[in-house]
Design a protein around this motif. Sequence first.
Motif: not given
Length: 241
Positions: A73-92
Amino acid sequence: MGQAALWGAFAGSSILIGALLGMMQKIPGRMVGWIMSFGTGVLIGAASFDLLQESLEGGGMNATAAGFLAGALLFTVSESMIAGKGGHQRKRSKENPENHSGISIFIGTVIDAVPESVIIGVSILQQGSVSILMVAAVFISNFPEGLSSTTGLMKDGYSRRKILFMWMTVVFLATVSSLLGYTMLQDASPVFTAAIGAFAAGGIIAMVASTMMPEAFEEGGPIVGMITSLGVLCSMLLSQL
């Protein structure tokens, strides 16, 4: 104590190795996807054969289930918070969309690295010696992250000096996190230590499902399913050492 810091630094260092290789050599995206898929399998195996197994034996089902769900849950919430700023692109390795922040990529990488490093320190408390499986899993998974993220950040115009500083900071935080995981939990009850192990497992599973697996398939193609399976098998073999 020194052992915890040393292993944490070693496991985290592969992100810097990947970054240096990404700066010096253009690595085909397909190969990055294959490495990432193998790392995904090893991490899944480490969470299953090592962390969850130790948690069940040390703290029972309730502590293990609660810790696991809390970590996911904590990872999912944290991921959601940074996704809008491009954090989810860190492995791309692609150039990031406009207005996406390299700082968010850095924060996302820290969110990945810190829990993994903490549990390296915790594994010394649980088993009396470091978990070779967990160290191997973190080392293997960090390498393609440093490689692909660096390629993407360079396309975004980040200087090599700035990128190296970011990844050296991650390695430092990984070292400190492993040390803290060992020192701060020395007197913790077996149930609490088990919950922490399960918490890390939940975060790891959520992380590989939301960030590593999609990128691995996108870059590596259908063969990544087989490579991931080999990673899980490798984890099982390492867990018997």
